[in-house]
Motif scaffolding. Sequence first.
Motif, PDB file in Angstrom:
ATOM      1  N   SER A 257       0.811  -1.222   0.000  1.00  0.00           N
ATOM      2  CA  SER A 257       0.000   0.000   0.000  1.00  0.00           C
ATOM      3  C   SER A 257       0.845   1.273   0.000  1.00  0.00           C
ATOM      4  N   GLU A 258       2.154   1.141  -0.216  1.00  0.00           N
ATOM      5  CA  GLU A 258       3.009   2.328  -0.259  1.00  0.00           C
ATOM      6  C   GLU A 258       2.568   3.271  -1.378  1.00  0.00           C
ATOM      7  N   LYS A 259       2.864   4.538  -1.208  1.00  0.00           N
ATOM      8  CA  LYS A 259       2.472   5.537  -2.197  1.00  0.00           C
ATOM      9  C   LYS A 259       3.181   5.282  -3.525  1.00  0.00           C
ATOM     10  N   LEU A 260       2.439   5.462  -4.614  1.00  0.00           N
ATOM     11  CA  LEU A 260       2.977   5.236  -5.955  1.00  0.00           C
ATOM     12  C   LEU A 260       2.578   6.383  -6.874  1.00  0.00           C
ATOM     13  N   VAL A 261       3.565   6.999  -7.495  1.00  0.00           N
ATOM     14  CA  VAL A 261       3.338   8.041  -8.499  1.00  0.00           C
ATOM     15  C   VAL A 261       3.980   7.577  -9.798  1.00  0.00           C
ATOM     16  N   ALA A 262       3.252   7.674 -10.893  1.00  0.00           N
ATOM     17  CA  ALA A 262       3.767   7.246 -12.193  1.00  0.00           C
ATOM     18  C   ALA A 262       4.203   8.452 -13.017  1.00  0.00           C
ATOM     19  N   VAL A 263       5.295   8.266 -13.762  1.00  0.00           N
ATOM     20  CA  VAL A 263       5.689   9.197 -14.826  1.00  0.00           C
ATOM     21  C   VAL A 263       5.435   8.452 -16.123  1.00  0.00           C
ATOM     22  N   PHE A 264       4.601   9.013 -16.984  1.00  0.00           N
ATOM     23  CA  PHE A 264       4.087   8.247 -18.119  1.00  0.00           C
ATOM     24  C   PHE A 264       4.194   9.045 -19.411  1.00  0.00           C
ATOM     25  N   ALA A 265       4.580   8.336 -20.478  1.00  0.00           N
ATOM     26  CA  ALA A 265       4.544   8.881 -21.839  1.00  0.00           C
ATOM     27  C   ALA A 265       4.272   7.721 -22.781  1.00  0.00           C
ATOM     28  N   MET A 266       3.790   8.028 -23.974  1.00  0.00           N
ATOM     29  CA  MET A 266       3.573   6.968 -24.955  1.00  0.00           C
ATOM     30  C   MET A 266       3.623   7.543 -26.360  1.00  0.00           C
ATOM     31  N   LEU A 267       3.889   6.675 -27.321  1.00  0.00           N
ATOM     32  CA  LEU A 267       3.991   7.093 -28.712  1.00  0.00           C
ATOM     33  C   LEU A 267       2.624   7.107 -29.381  1.00  0.00           C
ATOM     34  N   SER A 268       2.531   7.877 -30.444  1.00  0.00           N
ATOM     35  CA  SER A 268       1.250   8.070 -31.128  1.00  0.00           C
ATOM     36  C   SER A 268       0.796   6.828 -31.879  1.00  0.00           C
ATOM     37  N   GLU A 269       1.690   5.855 -32.086  1.00  0.00           N
ATOM     38  CA  GLU A 269       1.305   4.632 -32.789  1.00  0.00           C
ATOM     39  C   GLU A 269       0.439   3.714 -31.931  1.00  0.00           C
ATOM     40  N   ARG A 270       0.319   4.015 -30.633  1.00  0.00           N
ATOM     41  CA  ARG A 270      -0.409   3.127 -29.728  1.00  0.00           C
ATOM     42  C   ARG A 270      -1.723   3.760 -29.275  1.00  0.00           C
ATOM     43  N   ASP A 271      -2.612   2.912 -28.749  1.00  0.00           N
ATOM     44  CA  ASP A 271      -3.944   3.341 -28.339  1.00  0.00           C
ATOM     45  C   ASP A 271      -3.901   3.848 -26.898  1.00  0.00           C
TER      46      ASP A 271
ATOM     47  N   LEU B 276      -2.607   1.335 -17.107  1.00  0.00           N
ATOM     48  CA  LEU B 276      -1.975   2.143 -16.058  1.00  0.00           C
ATOM     49  C   LEU B 276      -2.875   2.245 -14.829  1.00  0.00           C
ATOM     50  N   ARG B 277      -4.162   2.374 -15.033  1.00  0.00           N
ATOM     51  CA  ARG B 277      -5.091   2.500 -13.901  1.00  0.00           C
ATOM     52  C   ARG B 277      -5.106   1.263 -13.019  1.00  0.00           C
ATOM     53  N   THR B 278      -4.769   0.096 -13.574  1.00  0.00           N
ATOM     54  CA  THR B 278      -4.770  -1.124 -12.758  1.00  0.00           C
ATOM     55  C   THR B 278      -3.708  -1.068 -11.658  1.00  0.00           C
ATOM     56  N   LEU B 279      -2.738  -0.171 -11.783  1.00  0.00           N
ATOM     57  CA  LEU B 279      -1.717  -0.004 -10.747  1.00  0.00           C
ATOM     58  C   LEU B 279      -2.224   0.829  -9.572  1.00  0.00           C
ATOM     59  N   SER B 280      -3.360   1.497  -9.756  1.00  0.00           N
ATOM     60  CA  SER B 280      -3.922   2.403  -8.746  1.00  0.00           C
ATOM     61  C   SER B 280      -2.897   3.423  -8.259  1.00  0.00           C
ATOM     62  N   PRO B 281      -2.275   4.177  -9.179  1.00  0.00           N
ATOM     63  CA  PRO B 281      -1.303   5.183  -8.732  1.00  0.00           C
ATOM     64  C   PRO B 281      -1.996   6.324  -7.994  1.00  0.00           C
ATOM     65  N   ASP B 282      -1.286   6.912  -7.043  1.00  0.00           N
ATOM     66  CA  ASP B 282      -1.834   8.053  -6.314  1.00  0.00           C
ATOM     67  C   ASP B 282      -1.863   9.300  -7.184  1.00  0.00           C
ATOM     68  N   ALA B 283      -0.969   9.370  -8.147  1.00  0.00           N
ATOM     69  CA  ALA B 283      -0.929  10.478  -9.099  1.00  0.00           C
ATOM     70  C   ALA B 283      -0.130  10.024 -10.310  1.00  0.00           C
ATOM     71  N   VAL B 284      -0.325  10.727 -11.427  1.00  0.00           N
ATOM     72  CA  VAL B 284       0.427  10.450 -12.650  1.00  0.00           C
ATOM     73  C   VAL B 284       0.938  11.770 -13.200  1.00  0.00           C
ATOM     74  N   VAL B 285       2.214  11.808 -13.567  1.00  0.00           N
ATOM     75  CA  VAL B 285       2.789  12.976 -14.232  1.00  0.00           C
ATOM     76  C   VAL B 285       3.036  12.589 -15.687  1.00  0.00           C
ATOM     77  N   PHE B 286       2.310  13.215 -16.590  1.00  0.00           N
ATOM     78  CA  PHE B 286       2.449  12.925 -18.014  1.00  0.00           C
ATOM     79  C   PHE B 286       3.500  13.840 -18.626  1.00  0.00           C
ATOM     80  N   THR B 287       4.274  13.271 -19.536  1.00  0.00           N
ATOM     81  CA  THR B 287       5.347  14.025 -20.166  1.00  0.00           C
ATOM     82  C   THR B 287       5.544  13.526 -21.587  1.00  0.00           C
ATOM     83  N   GLU B 288       6.567  14.040 -22.262  1.00  0.00           N
ATOM     84  CA  GLU B 288       6.892  13.607 -23.627  1.00  0.00           C
ATOM     85  C   GLU B 288       8.402  13.445 -23.743  1.00  0.00           C
ATOM     86  N   PRO B 289       8.891  12.268 -24.114  1.00  0.00           N
ATOM     87  CA  PRO B 289      10.334  12.083 -24.267  1.00  0.00           C
ATOM     88  C   PRO B 289      10.855  12.831 -25.483  1.00  0.00           C
TER      89      PRO B 289
END
Length: 234
Positions: free
Chosen positions: A133-147, A155-168
């Motif tokens: 149950s430790e706190k979990l924050v995700a940093v997430f990015a994805m390519l346009s070829e994917r859904d 990603l939601r199945t991980l039940s993160p406390d927050a997500v920071v979206f970015t672009e590589p």
Amino acid sequence: MTGCEGEALEVVQSQAAREFAQLWRLGQEIKVESTPRGWDGHVLSVTGPGFAHGDLRLRLVGDYQPSNAALAVAAAHLLDDVPEDAIREGLASTRWPGRLQVIAEGPRVVLDGGHNPAAMVKAGAALRRLIGSEKLVAVFAMLSERDPVQLLGALRTLSPDAVVFTEPASAHGHAISAETLASVYGPGANVARPARTALDQARGLAGASGNVLVCGSLYLVGEVLSLTDLRVST
């Protein structure tokens, strides 16, 4: 030799029968037993036609890795008469950068390059078993070829406390915009650029005793892995 299940296994078995080929199947001819050791990996026993190994150390994290290791051991025996010491040393020294890889502590920063829904769900479930149950924050990015709907659902199945979206930056314009991802994801979404800033924000949100998971894109994982000023764990 295969670790397939279900319909995929039926196809492999049919083809092997047509070719009169010997087939080693995980869970049948090849068997593995695993004792998890948390972030230290697993202790394994692997048996198959003509071989048996016990007390094998595998440092890879994730409850799917013992099966991969068992197939590797079986493949080694199919290819050659492999000494016991080589099997032990090979597994004990195996590293997989970007696959549930811990690169820093305080908070713990974990990289996982699984970039399809099935891989993300598996890695996420393994991570949750490790952190509870430790706190979990995700940093997430994805390519346009994917859904994004499918991958964000994983990603939601991980039940993160927050997500920071970015672009590589290394994706060179092929990444879905962070704002678009945040809009699709909904509550709990944050946006930050570049990847370094997103990571810093996620670490702040997680706190010293929490966890940060960098995921969704191998480009993103590679960029974070290249940050040499993080306190790398051993």
